[in-house]
Design a protein around this motif. Sequence first.
Motif, mmCIF file in Angstrom:
data_model
loop_
_atom_site.group_PDB
_atom_site.id
_atom_site.type_symbol
_atom_site.label_atom_id
_atom_site.label_comp_id
_atom_site.label_asym_id
_atom_site.label_seq_id
_atom_site.Cartn_x
_atom_site.Cartn_y
_atom_site.Cartn_z
ATOM 1 N N LEU A 293 0.704 -1.333 -0.028
ATOM 2 C CA LEU A 293 -0.010 0.124 0.049
ATOM 3 C C LEU A 293 0.990 1.174 0.067
ATOM 4 O O LEU A 293 0.597 2.097 -0.756
ATOM 5 N N HIS A 294 2.054 1.352 0.809
ATOM 6 C CA HIS A 294 2.720 2.370 0.944
ATOM 7 C C HIS A 294 3.949 2.439 -0.503
ATOM 8 O O HIS A 294 4.033 3.520 -0.780
ATOM 9 N N TRP A 295 4.060 1.207 -0.690
ATOM 10 C CA TRP A 295 4.916 1.130 -1.832
ATOM 11 C C TRP A 295 4.081 1.951 -3.316
ATOM 12 O O TRP A 295 5.010 2.731 -3.930
ATOM 13 N N ARG A 296 3.054 1.494 -3.538
ATOM 14 C CA ARG A 296 2.023 1.968 -4.597
ATOM 15 C C ARG A 296 2.101 3.584 -4.524
ATOM 16 O O ARG A 296 2.187 4.540 -5.305
ATOM 17 N N ALA A 297 1.650 4.000 -3.247
ATOM 18 C CA ALA A 297 1.399 5.483 -2.941
ATOM 19 C C ALA A 297 2.695 6.265 -3.021
ATOM 20 O O ALA A 297 2.562 7.363 -3.630
ATOM 21 N N GLU A 298 3.855 5.668 -2.827
ATOM 22 C CA GLU A 298 5.099 6.348 -2.844
ATOM 23 C C GLU A 298 5.843 6.106 -4.207
ATOM 24 O O GLU A 298 6.985 6.879 -4.468
ATOM 25 N N PHE A 299 5.390 5.292 -5.066
ATOM 26 C CA PHE A 299 6.179 4.982 -6.163
ATOM 27 C C PHE A 299 6.842 6.130 -7.121
ATOM 28 O O PHE A 299 7.690 6.334 -7.322
ATOM 29 N N GLY A 300 5.526 7.087 -7.286
ATOM 30 C CA GLY A 300 5.933 8.129 -8.202
ATOM 31 C C GLY A 300 6.548 9.188 -7.475
ATOM 32 O O GLY A 300 7.466 9.729 -7.737
ATOM 33 N N ARG A 301 5.893 9.913 -6.423
ATOM 34 C CA ARG A 301 6.654 10.920 -5.313
ATOM 35 C C ARG A 301 8.107 10.518 -4.852
ATOM 36 O O ARG A 301 8.678 11.674 -4.535
ATOM 37 N N SER A 302 8.041 9.446 -4.452
ATOM 38 C CA SER A 302 9.488 9.151 -3.855
ATOM 39 C C SER A 302 10.705 9.112 -4.608
ATOM 40 O O SER A 302 11.717 9.499 -4.267
ATOM 41 N N GLN A 303 10.618 9.081 -6.032
ATOM 42 C CA GLN A 303 11.485 9.521 -6.728
ATOM 43 C C GLN A 303 12.219 10.755 -6.826
ATOM 44 O O GLN A 303 13.509 10.844 -6.681
ATOM 45 N N LEU A 304 11.524 11.693 -6.519
ATOM 46 C CA LEU A 304 12.026 13.102 -6.161
ATOM 47 C C LEU A 304 12.106 13.330 -4.680
ATOM 48 O O LEU A 304 13.125 13.831 -4.724
ATOM 49 N N ARG A 305 11.406 12.861 -3.978
ATOM 50 C CA ARG A 305 11.662 13.019 -2.625
ATOM 51 C C ARG A 305 12.967 12.339 -1.922
ATOM 52 O O ARG A 305 13.577 12.721 -0.923
ATOM 53 N N LEU A 306 13.177 11.165 -2.471
ATOM 54 C CA LEU A 306 14.317 10.252 -2.040
ATOM 55 C C LEU A 306 15.227 9.877 -2.951
ATOM 56 O O LEU A 306 16.426 9.727 -2.751
ATOM 57 N N GLY A 307 14.658 9.525 -4.233
ATOM 58 C CA GLY A 307 15.594 8.972 -5.277
ATOM 59 C C GLY A 307 16.646 10.188 -5.632
ATOM 60 O O GLY A 307 17.774 9.850 -5.954
ATOM 61 N N VAL A 308 16.383 11.580 -6.146
ATOM 62 C CA VAL A 308 17.209 12.381 -6.300
ATOM 63 C C VAL A 308 18.069 12.754 -5.129
ATOM 64 O O VAL A 308 19.580 12.614 -5.552
ATOM 65 N N PRO A 309 17.888 13.000 -3.855
ATOM 66 C CA PRO A 309 18.821 13.022 -2.884
ATOM 67 C C PRO A 309 19.875 11.732 -2.955
ATOM 68 O O PRO A 309 20.987 11.907 -2.607
ATOM 69 N N LEU A 310 19.488 10.478 -3.138
ATOM 70 C CA LEU A 310 20.378 9.354 -3.275
ATOM 71 C C LEU A 310 21.253 9.300 -4.284
ATOM 72 O O LEU A 310 22.464 9.204 -4.317
ATOM 73 N N LEU A 311 20.688 9.934 -5.509
ATOM 74 C CA LEU A 311 21.519 10.088 -6.516
ATOM 75 C C LEU A 311 22.660 11.188 -6.411
ATOM 76 O O LEU A 311 23.587 10.914 -6.711
#
Length: 209
Positions: free
Chosen positions: A73-91
């Motif tokens: 449930l969390h995974w689906r909700a976060e799939f799109g927005r987490s790319q910017l909120r966490l994916g970019v910082p990790l990159l």
Amino acid sequence: MSGPGLVVDGRFGRFYRLLDWPLRLVGLNVLWLAGVLAGGVVAGLSPATVALFALLRSYLRGGSPRPWHDFWLHWRAEFGRSQLRLGVPLLTLWVFLFYLLAARGTPVALAVAVPAVVYLAALIYVPAVLAHFDVPATVAWRIAALAAWRAPLWTLGLGSALAVLVLAMVYALPVAIPFFLPSAPAALVTLVAARVFGTFPISTHSPHR
């Protein structure tokens, strides 16, 4: 003890609840790996990490989440927005690492290392922030940076403990890696973050329920 089953209270109750954690962390680690793979590794890393922290937050608050159901449930909700909120910082962290390796052995290395350490101090808290607060990326980073700034000793202790924990698994007990990495470090971050977040008011967030 009470009820139709065995209910243990007091000191022994806390001890038995503590014994639940190893198996719980193993299950969360399996879910995290499944979430990473489900997103094709790169795109799956961020939503799986936020979902992992969300379940850990629920457990540490005394909740009884349904691991499989709630994780996805969390995974689906976060799939799109987490790319910017966490994916970019990790990159961005990998960018720091690239320049640090490129500058190795030169005076420039220190100039890269100092901001990288400061950046990492805030980044440690970002997944916990995203699990605790429903906020956009800029506010999440503001909260994470404030946490690192307002609790430097906690942040230093957390970073040291994480380094020791990960190195112990890598060099002393590599068989534990598939079962407890990253779930065990994430549990430690969640525990410290909850304490740090409670030490200062944050007026620009909507807390997750």
